[in-house]
Structures are given as structure tokens and as C-alpha cells.
Enzyme design. Structure first.
Site, PDB file in Angstrom:
ATOM      1  N   HIS A 156     -14.139 -16.083 -39.098  1.00 32.54           N
ATOM      2  CA  HIS A 156     -14.774 -15.465 -38.006  1.00 32.54           C
ATOM      3  C   HIS A 156     -14.371 -15.814 -36.655  1.00 32.54           C
ATOM      4  O   HIS A 156     -14.837 -15.206 -35.621  1.00 32.54           O
ATOM      5  CB  HIS A 156     -16.266 -15.738 -38.267  1.00 32.54           C
ATOM      6  CG  HIS A 156     -16.877 -15.133 -39.395  1.00 32.54           C
ATOM      7  ND1 HIS A 156     -17.809 -13.876 -39.309  1.00 32.54           N
ATOM      8  CD2 HIS A 156     -16.974 -15.315 -40.975  1.00 32.54           C
ATOM      9  CE1 HIS A 156     -17.954 -13.516 -40.716  1.00 32.54           C
ATOM     10  NE2 HIS A 156     -17.436 -14.265 -41.427  1.00 32.54           N
ATOM     11  N   ASP A 364     -13.628 -15.637 -28.042  1.00 34.55           N
ATOM     12  CA  ASP A 364     -14.711 -15.244 -29.066  1.00 34.55           C
ATOM     13  C   ASP A 364     -13.837 -14.503 -30.195  1.00 34.55           C
ATOM     14  O   ASP A 364     -12.793 -13.747 -29.922  1.00 34.55           O
ATOM     15  CB  ASP A 364     -15.503 -14.300 -28.344  1.00 34.55           C
ATOM     16  CG  ASP A 364     -16.999 -14.583 -28.975  1.00 34.55           C
ATOM     17  OD1 ASP A 364     -17.130 -15.030 -30.162  1.00 34.55           O
ATOM     18  OD2 ASP A 364     -18.111 -14.446 -28.228  1.00 34.55           O
TER      19      ASP A 364
END
Ligand code: GDG
Length: 472
Positions: A156, A364
Site C-alpha cells: 500500500h 504517499d
């Protein structure tokens, strides 16, 4: 349909609105249309290892199987190696990374325990999908115990460039563990390319197609599956009567004309101090914004036992106090800083009621807040998304205003453009963004990954391992 077994550090309970990390949000969203067994930590910490036991809870087609961590495991595996070594390294923050032998051992031990506990719960036909950096070696632990299932892994968070990765002790062991999966999924093309580059340049791997690497006697597929949200579900909570009431309340505060919103876990990767500095610049450079623009920053508490997280909290509190002290007035508070968890439906309403969504992480994996902001907008009068070029979401959401979060003046300038953007341009940009968010929603993410995993399993079943080296 084969049973799906999901393994992740934290498991979200669908019965309560407690999921506030990106992984939990997208896994829960994608499971709405498919059953599964979801295995992981229940969030509890026990002092005695003898108290570690698996608990089962059923929610329709979804079965949660969870167990606690021992105190030492929490310290070494969770706080220590996962969150104070892997997390900073993967986000290019070597300066914050802390490596100790005990933590690495704790990480191995917990992965081994979870693999050992899961193994007897598996059926031979199960599709196993392991999530995120906490459990990189779990697949190898299952294989060592004889699991012949198709096993995939999804990362992720970003995958670092090889020169950053080599600074981490045990990096070869970790990457070797990744190569033991049939399929490794990444958020972006950049992450996938970094992984392939490392395996080829440092571990003797060889690309045999765009997405398949041969390394030692194994084949591993490395592909891109951008995570998404359940767009319709989120859009509908943003529109429900409770949300509409809340938006009216937000807009009825007389002095407020424009609301800029930021929503993040309070994490040093999210660029919150830089964001506040950019907001200060938009007030300094464009004095017309005084009394007219407010930044609402929701910074949800997270990992508070890790030192770097306490530091970032103090920095943020000092900065918002400084901006409010310098510019605020009896009838205008420039920064509304909220350091607590907000209900998901309130969040949806706040996105919809805000004219600008400010999503400016320094790094991110994807960033679901960007997608939620788009999904929540009123298509006839949408707000404007400002998005960091260092969020994985920027690879696709190009119709946002893309910014460099390190450059306060550039972000301030983008805010000014967003504040003044004509309706027609807002509608056009939002329409294009919405189409992308819809195309890559939570279902597409899950189906894409599981289809690819099933193909990899087929490949493994069809192939004699000794023939892996054959190249056309
Ligand atoms: C990781 C990766 C990747 C936040 N505060 C509250 C709350 N949230 C929800 C948001 C959003 C989720 O948490 C955060 O997701 P992000 O994707 O923005 O970030 P991470 O938690 O860092 O997630 C990330 C993600 O995994 C998925 O793969 O995109 O790159 O770092 O859904 O809305 N939800 C509620 N209250 C809050 O106060 N209810």
C-alpha cells in the site's frame, strides 16, 4: 468461487465506523460485494504470550479471525521494525529510520507466528492475499509450511529507489521474501519500476516480460493495481440529509466565504507543517484572503507511541497557533485544527462543503482522501482538488492542480487559482477526475488483483519449476 483469505496487520470491523486507515477503508469497500476470511491483529496487547488466541467473528459472508499481540511483539514488530524502520525507509525518510537487531527479530517472530497460526486454517483452494509492509515475509512462512496456494502481496505504501532501499539492514532478505509470492502488486508504475530495478540490478533477476521477473528458479509477477474507493457509497453519504444540514451549518458561519479542507492521519509523510506554511503564504501574498478563507485541518491521531509522531504533533500545534495568533481576529480563525477522529459521514459532508481539497503529502502510496474529496463533490458546483505530485494518486488524477508540496509559494499560488476558478473549469476538471476515480474504484482494484493472482496460480500449476529459465 474460491475462498479469499486476506491477511493484514489490522482488521476492520464492518459493524463499527472505526476504520480510519487507508488499507482498512479500501479492503472493506472492496469486500462489500464478495465474502472472505480476513486474518490479522485485533488491536489488543497482552502481557503474557500464553493469552494469544484466535477469535472468530462473522458478518454475513465475511469472517474475521483475529489475535492479539504480546507486549514485546507490539514494541519490536509493530512500533519498532514496521513503523520505525520500514515505514520511514519506504517514504524516503532515512533520517527517521531506526534499525535494531531486536526489532528485526521481533518482525521475523511475529510473521512466523501469524504464518503458523494461519496455516491450519487454510484450505488448498484458498486464494491468499497478504497486505502491506507488516507482513512481507508471511508468504514465505506459509510456503515453508507447505502451502501450495496462490499467494499474492499488495504494497500500500511506495517502493523506494534502490539507493534508499540498500540502506536498510536485511533488505535482501525482505526482497527475497517478496519474490516468493506469485504476484506482487504496487500502487503506481514508479513503484513497480523501482522494485523491478532492484531485483534485476541487485539480485540477478531478469525481466522476461513487462511484468514478470525471473529470479533464481522462481517467476514473480510485479504489476500495478491502483487502490480506489466505493465511489457511489461515498457520494451518497456526502449527499444524505444529515450531510446537507451539516454543510448548511458550515456555510452559515457569516464570516466564512471559502473553506479549504485537509484530512490526514497525523503522520510526518503527509506534509502537514508544509501545508500550514503554504496556507500562511496564501494569506500573506493575497491579503484579500484575510477574513475570507479558512483552512480546516483534520489530523487524526495515529501511532502515538512512535517518537516521530509526537514530534510532528507538537510542530503542527505550534504552527497553527502561530498563524492564528498572527493573522486571526475576534471574528476570524484562519486555521481550524482538529486532532481527533471524525465520523465518516461527517467527513463526507465536510469534503462536500469545502471549496478546495488540499492533499499535499510529501510521499504517499496512493492517498484515498484525494479520491474521497472528488467523489463527495456536488457535480453542478464542485470544489477544486489540489494534489501533491508525490502522492501515487497524481499518476492518474492529472486534472487536479498538481503541486510540489515542498514549495510553499507554489502551493499558495495553486490555492489562489482554486479559490478563483470559474465554475465551468471546475465542472470540467471535476468531471474528468470523477471518471478516473470511478474507473479505478475499490472493486476494480480487487478484481484486477485477484484475476491476476488466479492467472499466476495457473502459471505455477502448469509449469515445471525447472523450465522457468526458458526464454523465447
Ligand atoms: C495507506 C497509504 C494508501 C482519515 N482520518 C479520518 C478518517 N480517515 C480516512 C480517510 C481515508 C483513510 O482514512 C486514509 O487513507 P489514505 O490513503 O489517505 O492514507 P493512509 O492511511 O496513509 O493509507 C496510502 C492507502 O493505505 C490505501 O492503500 O492510499 O498511500 O499510506 O479513507 O477518509 N476516517 C474517519 N475519521 C477520520 O478522522 N472516519
Amino acid at each position: 468461487m474460491r475462498r479469499l483469505v486476506i491477511v493484514s496487520n489490522r482488521v476492520a470491523n464492518p459493524a463499527c465506523d472505526q476504520a480510519h486507515g487507508g488499507l482498512a477503508v479500501c479492503v472493506l469497500d472492496s469486500l462489500r460485494k464478495r465474502g472472505a476470511m480476513w486474518f490479522g491483529w485485533n488491536g489488543a496487547i497482552v502481557t503474557d504470550e500464553a493469552e494469544i488466541d484466535v477469535a472468530t467473528a462473522k458478518f454475513g459472508d465475511l469472517t474475521l479471525m483475529t489475535m492479539p499481540l504480546a507486549e514485546r511483539d507490539y514494541r519490536e514488530y509493530y512500533l519498532g521494525f514496521a513503523n520505525a524502520a520500514l515505514w520511514p525507509v519506504h517514504h524516503n525518510r532515512l533520517d527517521l529510520a531506526c534499525f535494531t537487531q531486536e526489532n528485526i527479530e521481533g518482525y521475523r517472530r511475529v510473521n512466523d507466528r501469524f504464518a503458523g497460526t494461519l496455516m491450519p486454517l487454510l484450505a488448498p483452494s484458498d486464494l491468499i492475499w497478504v497486505h502491506d509492509y507488516h507482513f512481507i515475509p508471511l508468504g514465505a512462512g506459509l510456503r515453508a509450511r507447505g502451502a501450495a496456494n496462490s499467494i499474492g502481496f499488495f504494497l500500500h505504501i511506495p517502493f523506494p529507489t534502490p539507493d534508499v532501499l540498500v540502506a536498510m539492514p536485511e533488505h535482501e532478505w525482505l526482497i527475497n521474501s517478496l519474490c516468493g509470492y506469485d504476484l506482487v502488486g504496487f500502487q503506481t508504475k514508479t513503484d513497480q519500476a523501482n522494485f523491478c530495478r532492484f531485483v534485476c540490478d541487485f539480485m540477478g533477476g531478469e525481466m522476461i516480460s513487462d511484468e514478470v521477473i525471473r529470479v533464481a528458479d522462481k517467476l514473480v509477477s510485479a504489476s500495478v493495481f491502483p487502490v480506489g474507493i466505493d465511489v457511489d457509497a461515498f457520494a451518497s453519504i456526502a449527499k444524505n440529509p444529515k450531510a446537507t444540514k451539516l454543510i448548511q451549518r458550515l456555510r452559515s458561519v457569516r464570516e466564512l466565504r471559502m473553506n479549504v479542507i485537509g484530512v490526514d492521519r497525523l503522520d510526518y509523510t503527509k506534509g502537514l507543517p508544509d501545508r500550514l506554511r503554504a496556507f500562511k503564504r496564501v494569506i500573506e501574498l493575497y491579503p484579500q484572503n484575510r477574513r475570507a478563507v479558512t483552512l480546516m485541518q483534520i489530523a487524526t491521531p495515529t501511532r502515538e507511541d512512535v517518537r516521530a509522531y509526537a514530534d510532528i504533533r507538537h510542530e503542527l500545534e505550534a504552527l497553527s497557533g502561530e498563524i492564528n495568533g498572527e493573522f486571526g481576529d475576534f471574528d476570524w480563525t484562519p486555521v481550524r485544527y482538529i486532532h481527533r477522529r471524525i465520523a465518516r459521514d461527517t467527513l463526507a459532508a465536510l469534503y462536500r462543503g469545502s471549496h478546495v481539497g488540499l492533499v499535499t503529502p510529501l510521499r504517499d502510496g496512493m492517498n484515498l482522501v484525494a479520491k474521497e474529496y472528488v467523489a463527495a463533490q456536488d457535480e453542478g458546483n464542485p470544489g477544486v482538488l489540489i494534489l501533491s505530485r508525490f502522492a501515487g494518486a497524481a499518476e492518474d488524477l492529472q486534472e487536479a492542480l498538481i503541486v510540489n508540496p515542498y514549495d510553499a509559494d507554489e502551493v499558495a499560488h495553486a490555492m489562489q487559482i482554486a479559490i478563483n476558478m470559474p465554475l465551468a473549469e471546475r465542472i470540467e476538471r471535476h468531471g474528468a477526475l470523477m471518471a478516473r476515480v470511478r474507473q479505478q474504484d475499490a472493486c476494480a482494484w480487487m478484481e484486477g488483483f485477484l484475476d491476476a493472482l488466479a492467472d499466476c496460480g495457473q502459471r505455477r500449476a502448469n509449469m515445471d519449476p525447472r523450465s522457468f529459465c526458458v526464454r523465447s
